[in-house]
Design a protein around this motif. Structure first.
Motif, PDB file in Angstrom:
ATOM      1  N   GLN A 106       3.540  18.847  10.782  1.00 10.77           N
ATOM      2  CA  GLN A 106       3.481  17.894  11.883  1.00 10.77           C
ATOM      3  C   GLN A 106       2.158  18.035  12.633  1.00 10.77           C
ATOM      4  O   GLN A 106       1.577  17.031  13.087  1.00 10.77           O
ATOM      5  N   GLU A 107       1.652  19.262  12.753  1.00 10.58           N
ATOM      6  CA  GLU A 107       0.379  19.463  13.433  1.00 10.58           C
ATOM      7  C   GLU A 107      -0.751  18.745  12.692  1.00 10.58           C
ATOM      8  O   GLU A 107      -1.645  18.145  13.317  1.00 10.58           O
ATOM      9  N   THR A 108      -0.698  18.770  11.369  1.00 13.07           N
ATOM     10  CA  THR A 108      -1.728  18.087  10.585  1.00 13.07           C
ATOM     11  C   THR A 108      -1.595  16.573  10.705  1.00 13.07           C
ATOM     12  O   THR A 108      -2.601  15.860  10.800  1.00 13.07           O
ATOM     13  N   VAL A 109      -0.359  16.074  10.731  1.00 12.20           N
ATOM     14  CA  VAL A 109      -0.149  14.637  10.934  1.00 12.20           C
ATOM     15  C   VAL A 109      -0.740  14.210  12.272  1.00 12.20           C
ATOM     16  O   VAL A 109      -1.365  13.142  12.383  1.00 12.20           O
ATOM     17  N   ALA A 195      -8.491   1.326   7.755  1.00 14.46           N
ATOM     18  CA  ALA A 195      -7.688   0.617   6.759  1.00 14.46           C
ATOM     19  C   ALA A 195      -6.889   1.616   5.934  1.00 14.46           C
ATOM     20  O   ALA A 195      -7.444   2.581   5.401  1.00 14.46           O
ATOM     21  N   PHE A 196      -5.581   1.381   5.831  1.00 15.03           N
ATOM     22  CA  PHE A 196      -4.747   2.203   4.961  1.00 15.03           C
ATOM     23  C   PHE A 196      -4.854   1.691   3.529  1.00 15.03           C
ATOM     24  O   PHE A 196      -4.894   0.482   3.285  1.00 15.03           O
ATOM     25  N   VAL A 197      -4.897   2.623   2.596  1.00 21.95           N
ATOM     26  CA  VAL A 197      -4.956   2.281   1.176  1.00 21.95           C
ATOM     27  C   VAL A 197      -3.709   2.825   0.500  1.00 21.95           C
ATOM     28  O   VAL A 197      -3.548   4.044   0.352  1.00 21.95           O
ATOM     29  N   GLY A 198      -2.804   1.927   0.135  1.00 22.68           N
ATOM     30  CA  GLY A 198      -1.616   2.291  -0.628  1.00 22.68           C
ATOM     31  C   GLY A 198      -1.934   2.163  -2.103  1.00 22.68           C
ATOM     32  O   GLY A 198      -2.022   1.053  -2.630  1.00 22.68           O
ATOM     33  N   VAL A 225      -6.615   7.082   2.675  1.00 22.96           N
ATOM     34  CA  VAL A 225      -5.947   7.009   1.376  1.00 22.96           C
ATOM     35  C   VAL A 225      -4.626   7.763   1.480  1.00 22.96           C
ATOM     36  O   VAL A 225      -4.597   8.934   1.883  1.00 22.96           O
ATOM     37  N   LEU A 226      -3.540   7.100   1.112  1.00 18.52           N
ATOM     38  CA  LEU A 226      -2.209   7.685   1.236  1.00 18.52           C
ATOM     39  C   LEU A 226      -1.745   8.269  -0.091  1.00 18.52           C
ATOM     40  O   LEU A 226      -1.940   7.669  -1.155  1.00 18.52           O
ATOM     41  N   GLN A 266       4.047   9.020   6.824  1.00 19.14           N
ATOM     42  CA  GLN A 266       3.223   7.817   6.706  1.00 19.14           C
ATOM     43  C   GLN A 266       3.661   6.772   7.727  1.00 19.14           C
ATOM     44  O   GLN A 266       2.829   6.108   8.360  1.00 19.14           O
ATOM     45  N   GLN A 267       4.961   6.645   7.911  1.00 23.18           N
ATOM     46  CA  GLN A 267       5.468   5.686   8.897  1.00 23.18           C
ATOM     47  C   GLN A 267       5.049   6.077  10.312  1.00 23.18           C
ATOM     48  O   GLN A 267       4.819   5.206  11.161  1.00 23.18           O
ATOM     49  N   GLN A 268       4.926   7.362  10.557  1.00 27.65           N
ATOM     50  CA  GLN A 268       4.423   7.807  11.857  1.00 27.65           C
ATOM     51  C   GLN A 268       2.975   7.361  12.045  1.00 27.65           C
ATOM     52  O   GLN A 268       2.593   6.909  13.137  1.00 27.65           O
ATOM     53  N   LEU A 269       2.168   7.464  10.999  1.00 24.96           N
ATOM     54  CA  LEU A 269       0.788   6.987  11.082  1.00 24.96           C
ATOM     55  C   LEU A 269       0.764   5.489  11.384  1.00 24.96           C
ATOM     56  O   LEU A 269      -0.013   5.023  12.221  1.00 24.96           O
TER      57      LEU A 269
END
Length: 715
Positions: A106-109, A195-198, A225-226, A266-269
C-alpha cells in the motif's frame, strides 16, 4: 493485426531522431484528408531476415531463471520498489509458471499516486530523444522484444509485428509532428494528464510500446504501464529496456511509471486520477468496466470475426485453417465464425486434419509458421462443441447464425453456419447475416467465392465494419489480413449502438495517440467562427448562426474537414493488395441513426451532432427525436427543413426504438471540442475494403462508386 505479407519497399525514412517537417495544411492527423493520405509514402525498408535471426539468437541464449532472479516490480522515477507487498508467480499464455512478480505494498501504491498526481514534465517536446530510443528498441533490441513475447505470450510471428511498428510507427510519428505543430500554433491543446496503458498480450510491442507509450511520451504525456494477471513478463521487460534508454538519451525517468499492482490497487490509482486517459486493447467486458472508472477510456475491443464462402475448395479450407488458428487463436483478427454451403462435422474434420503442429514459438519462428497448434497444449472442450478427432480444435455446426458467441481466447474454436447454397444469396439470408454483423460487430469480414462482387457489395454496404476482404479463386481471403501501413485502415470498434459504454472514441490505426486526449483551443475556435465557408454550404448558415462563438468555430472546422476528407473518397491503398479506404455512411439497409435530444441537450450540441449528417449524403439516414423542449429553436433555425423531426415523449421514444431497431441512438454530445475526425468517427463508420489481388482494376471500379462512401451533399 496483420498476417505476414510480402514486403513492399517504398523509399526511405529515417528513424534516428530526425523530424519530418510538414508542408502546407495542418490536418494530416485527421483521417481521410489528402495530407493524411500522403503520410503513407516513403516508409522504411524492413529486414525480416535480420529480425528473425536476432529473435532466434535471443531465444537460444535465454535463461528462464532470469525472470525469477529479476522479478517484476513497481518502478517510479527510475526507483525500484521491492519492499513489502507480496510475491506471486507469473504465468504465460497457457497458465504455465514463468517467473516472479512483486505486487506493490500500500505504501508503494501511495508513491505511485503521489507521483502521477504531481509530476510535471520539464518540457513538452521529447521527440528527438524518443525517436533515438525507438530506433534502438526496434533495431538493436528487436530480438529481445520478439523473444520475450514469444516466451511469455507464446507468439509465433513477432517479426511481422516489429515490421508494423517500424512502418505504421513511421506514419504515426508524422501525425504526431502535425499535431504538435498545431499546438505550437495555438490551434490545439494536448492534455498531459498521465495516461494509463492497459497492455494487450498479443501485440504489445507495437500497440503498447510504440503506439501508446512512445507516441505519448514524445509529446510530453507521462504514462503509467499497468501489470497484467497473465503474460505480463514481456511488458515489464520492454519497460526496463525503455527506462534504460531514457536514461541514456536524457528523457526524464518520471515520464514512464511501471505499476506492479493487483486489480483493487489499479482501481485505487484510477480513483485519484479520474481525468486521465486509459488506452486499452482487450475484451468488451473489461473495457466497459474501465470506462466506468475512467470516462476518458479509449478502447479497442474484439468481435467474432467472420468468413463467408459460397464454395469450399482447398484454397478456402486453407484460409479457414489460418484464420482460425492464427497465433493459436490469440490474434484479434482470428476467425470465430464461418458461413459455408451445406457442411457437416466431417467436412471440418477434413479441413483441420492438415493443421500444422509446432513444438514451441522458437520452432514457429524458424519455420515461418504463424498459425500452428502448440504440441501438448492443454485443451478442454466447450459445451456444445465437437473436438477434432486428432487436433486441439473445436467446432459447432448449425443451420442458424450463432445467438451468443464467446471469444474463447487462445483456443482454436469456430462456429459454423451451414447454409443451403440456393439460399446463400437470398434476400432473407443476406438480411439476417447483415443484422447479425451489425449486432455483433466483428473487426473483420472475409468473403470468398463471389466472382461478380454482388454478395460482397451487399455485405459492405449494409453493415458498418472496419475491415472487409474479398478473395479470389486462387487467393482466398482471410479474416486475419490488415496492413494499416498500406492504407488498410484498422480499428477494433464496438457495436455503434453501445459504443459509449466501451470507449470515448474509436481507436484507429494509424493515428496520433495523443490526439485522442486533445482539444481545440478557445481562441482558435473563436477566430475560426469568423471564417467564411464556401458558397456550397450556405444552406447551413442559418443553423450555424444560432451557435455560440466556439461552437460556430468548431462547426466550421467540421464542415471543412468533411469537405477535405470527402473530396476524394474513397482513397486507394499503397500495398500489394488492392484496397480502398475512407469515411462511410451508416449501413444502407433502411435503418436510421436517431439523435435523441431532451431538455438536458443544449441546442449547440444538437446542431453539432447533426452536422456531419446534414452536410453529407448520410442526411437521409438521420432522424432528430425530441421531447418537445426544442420546438421553437428547431423552427427558428430551419432545422426541420433539413432533417426529419419526431416529437415523442420518453415512453413513445423507447417504444419506437424497440420496434424500429435503429442502427444507432445518439445523445447529443459536445462536452469539449475534440479533434473533428474523432468526433465524426464516433458517429459514422470508416475503414477499408480490399481485394486479395494486386492491381485489381475491376474491384476498384466496382467498389469506388459504392453509395456507402461518404460524400458532401448540397441543399
Amino acid at each position: 493485426m496483420m498476417l505476414r505479407a510480402r514486403l513492399l519497399l517504398r523509399g526511405k525514412f529515417r528513424l534516428d531522431g530526425r523530424l519530418i517537417r510538414s508542408q502546407g495544411q495542418r490536418r494530416a492527423y485527421n483521417i481521410g484528408t489528402e495530407v493524411f493520405h500522403k503520410s503513407f509514402e516513403g516508409l522504411p525498408a524492413v529486414d525480416r531476415t535480420s529480425l528473425k535471426n536476432a529473435a532466434l539468437t535471443y531465444l537460444e541464449s535465454f535463461d528462464p531463471q532470469t525472470w525469477y532472479d529479476d522479478p517484476i516490480r513497481t518502478i517510479v522515477e527510475g526507483k525500484e520498489y521491492v519492499e513489502g507487498g507480496k510475491q506471486v508467480e507469473t504465468v504465460n499464455a497457457f497458465t504455465e509458471k514463468n517467473g516472479l512478480q512483486l505486487i506493490s505494498s500500500q505504501e508503494t501504491v501511495d508513491v505511485i499516486c503521489e507521483h502521477l498526481q504531481n509530476f510535471k514534465p520539464s518540457k513538452k517536446d521529447y521527440r528527438e530523444a524518443v525517436r533515438k530510443i525507438e530506433a534502438e528498441l526496434f533495431n538493436d533490441l528487436a530480438g529481445a522484444l520478439i523473444g520475450n513475447q514469444a516466451l511469455d505470450f507464446k507468439k509465433q510471428d513477432g517479426i511481422t509485428e516489429i515490421e508494423e511498428a517500424l512502418e505504421a510507427g513511421a506514419i504515426e510519428r508524422r501525425l504526431n509532428d502535425q499535431l504538435f505543430e498545431d499546438e505550437q500554433a495555438g490551434k490545439i491543446e494536448i492534455k498531459r494528464n498521465p495516461a494509463f496503458v492497459g497492455c494487450v498480450s498479443n501485440f504489445s510491442n507495437f500497440l503498447d510500446l510504440s503506439k501508446k507509450v512512445l507516441r505519448n511520451i514524445e509529446l510530453g504525456v507521462p504514462v503509467c504501464v499497468l501489470s497484467r494477471n497473465n503474460t505480463t513478463q514481456h511488458m515489464f521487460r520492454w519497460t526496463q529496456l525503455l527506462l534504460n534508454l531514457m536514461a541514456k538519451h536524457g528523457v526524464e525517468s518520471g515520464m514512464v511509471t511501471y505499476a506492479s499492482c493487483d486489480i483493487p490497487q489499479q482501481q485505487q490509482l484510477f480513483s485519484v486520477l479520474k481525468d486521465s486517459p486509459m488506452y486499452f486493447t482487450g475484451s468488451r467486458e473489461i473495457a466497459k468496466t474501465l470506462k466506468g472508472f475512467l470516462p476518458n477510456t479509449m478502447s479497442s475491443t474484439g468481435g467474432p470475426n467472420t468468413l463467408l464462402s459460397t464454395k469450399l475448395n482447398e484454397q478456402v479450407a486453407q484460409a479457414i485453417r489460418t484464420s482460425t488458428l492464427i497465433e493459436n487463436s490469440g490474434q484479434c483478427t482470428a476467425m470465430r465464425h464461418v458461413v459455408l454451403p451445406e457442411v457437416e462435422t466431417e467436412h471440418l474434420d477434413e479441413i483441420f486434419a492438415k493443421t500444422r503442429v509446432v513444438k514451441d514459438s522458437r520452432e514457429a519462428i524458424m519455420t515461418d509458421e504463424c498459425a500452428g497448434l502448440f504440441d501438448g497444449q492443454d485443451f478442454k472442450i466447450s459445451s456444445g462443441y465437437t473436438q477434432h478427432p486428432t487436433q486441439s480444435v473445436e467446432y459447432k455446426v448449425d443451420s442458424n447464425l450463432p445467438v451468443q458467441i464467446e471469444e474463447n481466447w487462445r483456443k482454436a474454436s469456430v462456429d459454423v453456419t451451414s447454409v443451403d447454397p440456393a439460399k446463400m444469396k437470398s434476400e432473407e439470408f443476406i438480411s439476417s447475416l447483415n443484422s447479425w454483423l451489425i449486432e455483433n460487430q466483428p473487426i473483420s469480414l472475409a468473403v470468398n467465392g463471389d466472382e461478380d462482387f454482388s454478395l460482397s457489395k451487399r455485405l459492405f454496404e449494409e453493415t458498418g465494419l472496419v475491415v472487409y476482404t474479398v478473395g479470389s479463386e486462387d487467393n482466398a481471403a482471410l479474416t486475419a489480413q490488415a496492413r494499416p501501413q498500406d492504407g488498410e485502415i484498422f480499428g477494433e470498434v464496438p457495436p455503434r449502438s453501445d459504443i459509449s459504454k466501451f470507449t470515448k472514441f474509436p481507436i484507429i490505426v494509424p493515428s496520433s495517440t495523443a490526439s485522442y486526449n486533445s482539444q481545440y483551443s478557445s481562441d482558435y475556435l473563436t477566430k475560426n467562427a469568423e471564417t467564411v465557408l464556401p458558397s456550397s454550404f450556405e444552406f447551413v448558415n442559418p443553423l450555424l448562426n444560432t451557435l455560440t462563438a466556439r461552437s460556430k468555430g468548431y462547426a466550421k472546422l467540421l464542415v471543412t474537414y468533411l469537405s477535405e476528407a470527402c473530396s476524394t473518397n474513397p482513397k486507394p491503398g499503397y500495398g500489394n493488395r488492392t484496397s480502398l479506404y475512407g469515411l462511410q455512411r451508416p449501413p444502407l439497409d433502411g435503418s436510421e441513426t436517431v439523435i435523441r435530444a431532451s431538455v438536458a441537450s443544449s441546442s449547440d450540441s444538437v446542431i453539432l451532432t447533426l452536422l456531419p449528417f446534414i452536410v453529407t449524403n448520410a442526411r437521409s439516414q438521420i432522424v432528430l427525436s425530441t421531447d418537445g423542449s426544442h420546438d421553437s429553436f428547431i423552427k427558428e433555425s430551419g432545422l426541420d427543413k433539413l432533417v426529419e423531426v419526431r416529437v415523442e415523449d420518453e415512453k413513445e421514444f423507447e417504444a419506437n426504438v424497440k420496434s424500429n431497431r435503429p442502427y444507432n441512438v445518439v445523445v447529443p454530445f459536445v462536452e469539449e471540442f475534440p479533434l473533428v475526425s474523432h468526433f465524426v468517427a464516433k458517429l459514422l463508420p470508416l475503414g477499408h475494403i480490399k481485394s486479395t489481388q494486386s492491381d485489381h482494376h475491376e474491384f476498384v471500379e466496382y467498389f469506388k462508386n459504392s453509395d456507402k462512401w461518404l460524400k458532401i451533399a448540397t441543399e
